[in-house]
Design a protein around this motif. Structure first.
Motif, PDB file in Angstrom:
ATOM      1  N   LYS A 292     -15.372 -10.005  -4.084  1.00  0.00           N
ATOM      2  CA  LYS A 292     -14.374  -8.873  -4.634  1.00  0.00           C
ATOM      3  C   LYS A 292     -14.722  -8.424  -2.787  1.00  0.00           C
ATOM      4  O   LYS A 292     -15.077  -7.391  -3.106  1.00  0.00           O
ATOM      5  CB  LYS A 292     -14.179  -8.043  -4.669  1.00  0.00           C
ATOM      6  CG  LYS A 292     -13.154  -8.738  -7.109  1.00  0.00           C
ATOM      7  CD  LYS A 292     -12.878  -7.546  -8.144  1.00  0.00           C
ATOM      8  CE  LYS A 292     -12.818  -8.704  -9.179  1.00  0.00           C
ATOM      9  NZ  LYS A 292     -12.243  -8.219  -9.925  1.00  0.00           N
ATOM     10  N   LEU A 293     -15.653  -8.936  -2.043  1.00  0.00           N
ATOM     11  CA  LEU A 293     -15.984  -8.158  -0.523  1.00  0.00           C
ATOM     12  C   LEU A 293     -14.886  -7.685  -0.169  1.00  0.00           C
ATOM     13  O   LEU A 293     -14.886  -6.438   0.719  1.00  0.00           O
ATOM     14  CB  LEU A 293     -16.742  -9.068  -0.346  1.00  0.00           C
ATOM     15  CG  LEU A 293     -18.098  -9.954  -0.694  1.00  0.00           C
ATOM     16  CD1 LEU A 293     -18.589 -11.036   0.307  1.00  0.00           C
ATOM     17  CD2 LEU A 293     -18.980  -9.069  -0.732  1.00  0.00           C
ATOM     18  N   HIS A 294     -14.038  -8.057  -0.260  1.00  0.00           N
ATOM     19  CA  HIS A 294     -12.563  -7.744   0.545  1.00  0.00           C
ATOM     20  C   HIS A 294     -12.344  -6.661   0.417  1.00  0.00           C
ATOM     21  O   HIS A 294     -11.741  -5.429   0.963  1.00  0.00           O
ATOM     22  CB  HIS A 294     -11.542  -8.233   1.203  1.00  0.00           C
ATOM     23  CG  HIS A 294     -10.801  -9.025  -0.498  1.00  0.00           C
ATOM     24  ND1 HIS A 294     -11.721  -9.872  -1.651  1.00  0.00           N
ATOM     25  CD2 HIS A 294      -9.960  -8.509  -1.037  1.00  0.00           C
ATOM     26  CE1 HIS A 294     -10.708 -10.125  -2.336  1.00  0.00           C
ATOM     27  NE2 HIS A 294      -9.927  -9.320  -2.687  1.00  0.00           N
ATOM     28  N   GLU A 295     -12.275  -5.907  -1.008  1.00  0.00           N
ATOM     29  CA  GLU A 295     -12.058  -4.355  -1.428  1.00  0.00           C
ATOM     30  C   GLU A 295     -12.333  -3.608  -1.396  1.00  0.00           C
ATOM     31  O   GLU A 295     -12.426  -2.611  -1.802  1.00  0.00           O
ATOM     32  CB  GLU A 295     -11.563  -5.080  -3.329  1.00  0.00           C
ATOM     33  CG  GLU A 295     -10.976  -5.785  -3.768  1.00  0.00           C
ATOM     34  CD  GLU A 295     -10.789  -6.454  -5.277  1.00  0.00           C
ATOM     35  OE1 GLU A 295     -11.594  -5.413  -6.239  1.00  0.00           O
ATOM     36  OE2 GLU A 295      -9.961  -6.924  -5.962  1.00  0.00           O
ATOM     37  N   ARG A 296     -13.897  -4.485  -1.072  1.00  0.00           N
ATOM     38  CA  ARG A 296     -15.165  -3.081  -0.650  1.00  0.00           C
ATOM     39  C   ARG A 296     -15.237  -2.738   1.184  1.00  0.00           C
ATOM     40  O   ARG A 296     -15.064  -1.950   1.461  1.00  0.00           O
ATOM     41  CB  ARG A 296     -16.505  -3.834  -0.769  1.00  0.00           C
ATOM     42  CG  ARG A 296     -17.248  -2.284  -0.790  1.00  0.00           C
ATOM     43  CD  ARG A 296     -18.309  -2.363  -1.878  1.00  0.00           C
ATOM     44  NE  ARG A 296     -18.221  -2.418  -3.173  1.00  0.00           N
ATOM     45  CZ  ARG A 296     -18.432  -1.318  -4.184  1.00  0.00           C
ATOM     46  NH1 ARG A 296     -18.710   0.018  -3.306  1.00  0.00           N
ATOM     47  NH2 ARG A 296     -18.232  -1.595  -4.868  1.00  0.00           N
ATOM     48  N   PHE A 297     -15.433  -3.761   1.507  1.00  0.00           N
ATOM     49  CA  PHE A 297     -15.402  -3.795   3.157  1.00  0.00           C
ATOM     50  C   PHE A 297     -14.553  -4.643   3.748  1.00  0.00           C
ATOM     51  O   PHE A 297     -13.625  -5.406   3.433  1.00  0.00           O
ATOM     52  CB  PHE A 297     -16.813  -4.956   3.319  1.00  0.00           C
ATOM     53  CG  PHE A 297     -18.190  -4.796   2.626  1.00  0.00           C
ATOM     54  CD1 PHE A 297     -18.246  -3.375   2.894  1.00  0.00           C
ATOM     55  CD2 PHE A 297     -18.779  -5.594   1.371  1.00  0.00           C
ATOM     56  CE1 PHE A 297     -20.152  -3.214   1.712  1.00  0.00           C
ATOM     57  CE2 PHE A 297     -19.811  -5.075   0.906  1.00  0.00           C
ATOM     58  CZ  PHE A 297     -20.385  -4.330   0.801  1.00  0.00           C
ATOM     59  N   SER A 298     -14.636  -3.884   5.650  1.00  0.00           N
ATOM     60  CA  SER A 298     -13.251  -4.202   6.346  1.00  0.00           C
ATOM     61  C   SER A 298     -14.264  -5.511   7.173  1.00  0.00           C
ATOM     62  O   SER A 298     -13.289  -6.207   7.629  1.00  0.00           O
ATOM     63  CB  SER A 298     -13.318  -3.229   6.599  1.00  0.00           C
ATOM     64  OG  SER A 298     -13.929  -2.466   7.856  1.00  0.00           O
TER      65      SER A 298
END
Length: 381
Positions: A292-298
């Protein structure tokens, strides 16, 4: 002087670059066999032992020969003919560390016994002194290796504890990445000073910590010096090492490094390791999910990961799901010049996930890690 280094098989091209930087002259690279032979001055000994990030052991090469149908008598004769008085002082002890690979009618124990007898007799011939053998804490370690039909004899300048043991680790992850491999992956990524580096499954923090040490020009040998020492000091004294240490210029700059893991226990251990290595101030350790990297980093420039393999997860289905979801999420935070480096033993499952998520494979190669054949992938969008 002639030398040879040992390293994780598969990393030869990366380690060659280090030797080149240290002004060593490459004589032979044994690709995928974990050995590089080269020559150079005496300063290579402290440089490689104290500064190298991808090499595991440096040996002074005393003898090398191809001997078809090599026998124990051949080993005795060659070891006996070496002038050991140049390398071992009369009051010092020694130990033979033998290695055998291939089919022979003798064991590595036999090699050690015969080579030890030959060395003792040779020294008695030249100095009329019987050297002491100390298998546990020798002053000088002699490597006698029979690799198929080749005999290699050398003086170990590193010691029984290889250079991948940095000395800063106070917490051990059950499957932590070898520090020399971690450094090789960072070199491979060509991570620049102003870029963000993310390890999304950081475990005990080896990749972020090695990255921080690299950027701050902190020698890997700085931490292992007190804990493990260097065997070459027993032979040459501290002068060579002190000279190299005076030339080092470290910095305390803050770099953009992120270590992510979903296990808080591992994160706490990673923080302890980073604190021990004096780099906690430049690493942001975060509890989070690699799928779920996209939920934390842009946006992330460089991602380097050592994800769980089937051995660690117990289920191929779980590994396949993890790899697919990780790459799908990673793709959303990468841009045109982003790089993704991954090492895994489940290369077939990973390749399937790569194809499914339309990544481009710029490079892939095998690396032997702890007796397990793994594969490194260099991916871009």
């Amino acid at each position: 002087m002639d030398y040879y280094v040992t390293l994780s098989p598969g990393l030869e091209k990366i380690s060659k670059n280090e030797i080149d930087e240290f002004k060593g002259k490459i004589n032979e690279i044994r690709e995928n066999r974990g050995r590089i032979f080269f020559s150079g001055d005496l300063e290579l000994i402290p440089k490689i032992n104290y500064l190298s990030r991808t090499i595991e052991r440096l040996n002074i090469l005393l003898y090398r020969e191809e001997i078809p149908n090599i026998s124990l008598d051949d080993i005795y004769e060659r070891v006996y003919d070496i002038d050991w008085t140049e390398w071992i002082k009369e009051h010092q002890s020694f130990a033979i560390r033998p290695l055998r690979a291939g089919e022979h009618n003798f064991t590595s124990i036999d090699i050690g016994r015969v080579a030890g007898e030959a060395l003792i007799k040779s020294y008695q011939r030249d100095k009329n002194v019987r050297l002491k053998v100390n298998l546990d804490e020798p002053d000088v370690i002699v490597r006698v290796e029979v690799i198929f039909d080749e005999l290699i004899v050398g003086i170990d300048t590193t010691g029984d504890v290889a250079l991948d043991k940095r000395g800063y680790r106070v917490f051990n992850h059950p499957a932590h990445l070898n520090a020399t491999i971690a450094s090789a992956l960072i070199y491979l990524s060509n991570w620049k000073d102003d870029e963000v580096l993310l390890d999304p499954m950081c475990g005990s923090g080896t990749i972020p910590i090695e990255g921080a040490l690299m950027k701050r020009n902190t020698p890997p040998g700085k931490f292992r010096e007190e804990k493990y020492g260097f065997k070459f000091v027993d032979i040459f004294g501290y002068g060579l090492l002190d000279k190299i240490k005076k030339e080092i210029v470290e910095n305390k700059n803050i770099y953009k490094i992120i270590g992510l893991d979903k296990n808080q226990k591992y994160l706490d251990g990673a923080k302890d390791n980073a604190k021990s290595a004096n780099v906690l101030d430049t690493i942001d350790f975060i509890c989070g999910d690699a799928t779920k990297l996209h939920e934390r980093f842009s946006s992330i420039d460089v991602i380097i990961a050592n994800p769980p393999y089937g051995i660690r997860m117990g289920s191929k289905r779980a590994v396949k799901k993890l790899y697919n979801e990780f790459l799908s999420s990673a793709k959303n935070i990468m841009h045109g010049s982003s790089r993704l480096i991954v090492i895994t033993a489940e290369d077939k499952l990973f390749k399937e996930a790569v194809a499914k998520n339309n990544f481009e494979v710029k490079d892939e190669f095998n690396v032997m890690f702890g007796g397990l054949m793994t594969k490194v992938f260099y991916l871009t969008l």
